[in-house]
Write an enzyme that holds these catalytic residues in place. Structure first.
Site, PDB file in Angstrom:
ATOM      1  N   LYS A  72       0.877  -1.027  -0.112  1.00 15.49           N
ATOM      2  CA  LYS A  72      -0.220  -0.270   0.150  1.00 15.49           C
ATOM      3  C   LYS A  72       0.494   0.754   0.074  1.00 15.49           C
ATOM      4  O   LYS A  72       1.565   0.978   0.393  1.00 15.49           O
ATOM      5  CB  LYS A  72      -0.632   0.091   1.630  1.00 15.49           C
ATOM      6  CG  LYS A  72      -1.789   1.170   1.381  1.00 15.49           C
ATOM      7  CD  LYS A  72      -3.082   0.908   2.414  1.00 15.49           C
ATOM      8  CE  LYS A  72      -3.557   2.036   2.540  1.00 15.49           C
ATOM      9  NZ  LYS A  72      -4.636   1.989   3.688  1.00 15.49           N
ATOM     10  N   SER A 125      -9.345   1.979   3.600  1.00 23.31           N
ATOM     11  CA  SER A 125      -8.932   2.629   1.884  1.00 23.31           C
ATOM     12  C   SER A 125      -7.685   1.718   1.409  1.00 23.31           C
ATOM     13  O   SER A 125      -7.037   2.579   0.146  1.00 23.31           O
ATOM     14  CB  SER A 125      -7.729   3.696   3.082  1.00 23.31           C
ATOM     15  OG  SER A 125      -6.855   2.960   4.731  1.00 23.31           O
ATOM     16  N   SER A 130      -9.894  -0.835   6.990  1.00 24.64           N
ATOM     17  CA  SER A 130      -9.859  -0.892   5.815  1.00 24.64           C
ATOM     18  C   SER A 130      -8.459  -1.566   5.483  1.00 24.64           C
ATOM     19  O   SER A 130      -8.554  -2.404   3.802  1.00 24.64           O
ATOM     20  CB  SER A 130      -8.112   0.614   5.531  1.00 24.64           C
ATOM     21  OG  SER A 130      -8.957   1.551   6.012  1.00 24.64           O
TER      22      SER A 130
HETATM   23  N1  GLN Z   1     -13.305   4.297   6.978  1.00 19.51           N
HETATM   24  C1  GLN Z   1     -12.900   4.207   7.526  1.00 19.51           C
HETATM   25  C2  GLN Z   1     -11.816   5.761   8.078  1.00 19.51           C
HETATM   26  O1  GLN Z   1     -12.302   6.284   6.666  1.00 19.51           O
HETATM   27  C3  GLN Z   1     -11.374   3.674   8.204  1.00 19.51           C
HETATM   28  C4  GLN Z   1      -9.846   3.195   7.566  1.00 19.51           C
HETATM   29  C5  GLN Z   1      -8.980   3.053   7.563  1.00 19.51           C
HETATM   30  O2  GLN Z   1      -8.663   2.138   8.469  1.00 19.51           O
HETATM   31  N2  GLN Z   1      -8.039   3.267   7.525  1.00 19.51           N
HETATM   32  O3  GLN Z   1     -11.339   6.199   8.941  1.00 19.51           O
END
Ligand code: GLN
Length: 493
Positions: free
Chosen positions: A77, A152, A176
């Site tokens: 990532k 994400s 995410s």
């Molecule tokens: N969807 C969650 C957020 O927007 C989690 C994101 C993540 O785990 N990086 O914060």
């Protein structure tokens, strides 16, 4: 060579000389170049560096002193710093940022001889649930390109799902890894907070951020995790906890990956099932339960009473931490700098206005608000107290059950653009993933069916540092189901 092969199969191919690491890398790079224009999984594809790493791996394999991961391809990532290779974190703010040092994760995987084929697309600064918040464009779900892959870590999940790489590293702050794994029909683990070093991982919400692994089957996830995890003195919150049980799974010393005679009891939190929408979804989780029951697993209904407040609690804490972490991007030290600043204030304001996208600005604004004098006790302190109650709920139920089983997400993937107008509705997507994040618990998502041709995920949650139990239970499930062997649009990819 079948690109959908497991790491174990690829390992035998490398060891028997059926193909070299360079050939393997070229095979996957060809798929990346063919499908990336459509899926947009990668921000950077460092072909030359990848082939150099593969050449080195081939030399080690030829000498017979390579480890289990040597020569196998993977992707990172674009939140993991890689020395000499662009790390954008999905943001315009870092569009030219070449890190002078490696993240621990990149360093460890390179040290094990793995070959990094690319840096994957992601929501900007890991804020999002759909990968539509990337400065580099949305990623598409390989099962149906009109749908989101989740976020994400959407690029990592979609790349593994379409077999552009066999495995990929991601991060999970509030879901995410698990949510994109579920949406893309693959397996993904978010380990216990502290298992994987955060050193050189761009910070979003430091008390929640955790690196983890994606693969098409649970064994691949275990293998990649064994290469990523372990204590790191450079991360003050890194856990000094033995990785031996995970290494044993990865190297096959833990014979057959089985639970042996251990009888396990899985808890079904009633608050999660009440939130399940529709009979079809209920049926999917009933099927999963039946699969486990035929293997002697017992189930018990349990209660996690603070589940419904996890999403607001998470967004207060994550926003507060993000607002402080992101104050370092000021246009002075590094990152995007606006053109022709008139004075220092203009430099700060315009660099941040132009460098950050809308969602990141929303988090900075709400986070600054909840930390400000007068609101700190009402929001931030309160959220910390609720976080403790949520963690206590889990400690209570783990006195009676070994693991918990829940859906990973309230529905299958949604369409691109479907939730972008309403941030609160988008945040509600994290209802099943944020509670365990706040408690720092390890969780695994495995594919467990499809609705309308789109995959669904089953989430298993374990007590702290019980990743081996989690992986073995996931493996048991995959031995008696075949969703992890189903590919998006068979034949098309
Ligand atoms: N969807 C969650 C957020 O927007 C989690 C994101 C993540 O785990 N990086 O914060």
């Amino acid at each position: 060579m079948d690109p959908f092969s497991s790491l174990e199969t690829l390992r035998s191919g490398l060891d028997s000389g059926e193909f070299s690491s360079v050939e393997l890398a070229k095979h996957y790079l060809a798929r990346i170049n063919k499908y990336n224009p459509q899926l947009n999984c990668f921000i950077t594809i460092p072909e030359a560096e990848a082939l150099q790493q593969a050449t080195k791996a081939d030399a080690l394999i030829a000498k017979g002193n390579s480890g289990v991961l040597c020569g196998l391809p993977m992707a990172l990532k674009d939140i993991f710093l890689t020395r000499g290779i662009l790390t954008t974190c999905g943001s315009r703010m870092l569009e030219n940022f070449i890190a002078p040092y490696n993240s621990t994760v990149a360093e460890k995987l390179a040290g094990s001889g793995m070959v990094c084929l690319g840096k994957t697309n992601m929501d900007e600064f890991a804020m999002g649930s759909s990968n539509e918040n990337s400065h580099y464009g949305a990623v598409r779900n390989p099962w149906n390109t009109e749908y989101v892959p989740g976020g994400s870590s959407g690029g990592s999940a979609a790349a593994v799902s379409a077999a552009l790489v066999p495995v990929a590293a991601g991060t999970d702050t509030g879901g995410s890894i698990r949510q994109p794994a579920a949406f893309c029909g693959i397996s993904g683990i978010k380990p216990t907070y502290g298992r994987v070093s955060r050193y050189g991982m761009v910070a979003f919400a430091s008390s929640l951020d955790q690196g983890g692994a994606f693969g098409r089957c649970v064994q691949d996830v275990a293998l990649l995790l064994s290469g990523m995890g372990g204590h790191d003195p450079r991360d003050s919150t890194s856990a000094d906890h033995d990785m031996q049980d995970i290494h044993a799974l990865a190297t096959g010393d833990d014979k057959g990956f089985t639970l042996g005679n251990k009888k396990i009891t899985i808890g079904l939190p009633k608050e999660y099932l009440e939130n399940l929408d529709g009979a079809q979804l209920q049926a999917v989780y009933e099927t999963a339960r039946n699969i486990f029951e035929t293997q002697g697993v017992q189930f018990r209904e349990v209660s996690l009473p603070h589940t419904s407040v996890a999403v607001p609690t998470y967004y207060v804490i994550a926003g507060a931490e993000a607002s402080t972490n992101l104050s370092r991007y000021d246009g002075v030290r590094y990152g995007y700098r606006c053109k022709d600043p008139q004075n220092l204030e203009d430099l700060y304001v315009r660099s941040r206005t132009e460098g950050f996208g809308d969602e990141v600005k929303r988090r900075i604004l709400t986070g600054t608000y909840t930390l400000s004098v007068g609101y700190y006790d009402a929001y931030y302190v309160k959220a910390q107290k609720v976080r403790r109650l949520i963690a206590n709920d889990f400690s209570e139920v783990f006195k009676d059950v070994d693991l918990l089983m829940t859906p990973t997400t309230p529905s299958h993937a949604f369409k691109l653009g479907q939730l972008t107008k309403d941030p609160v509705e988008m945040y509600q997507q994290d209802i099943f993933t944020t509670p365990a994040s706040l408690a720092g618990l390890p969780c695994l998502s495995v594919p467990c069916g499809t609705i309308n041709g789109l995959p669904l995920g089953l989430q298993l949650i374990a007590p702290h540092f019980e990743e081996a139990l989690l992986l073995k239970t996931g493996y048991l499930f995959q031995q008696h189901s075949d969703w992890h062997t189903q590919y998006p649009e068979p034949g098309a990819l």
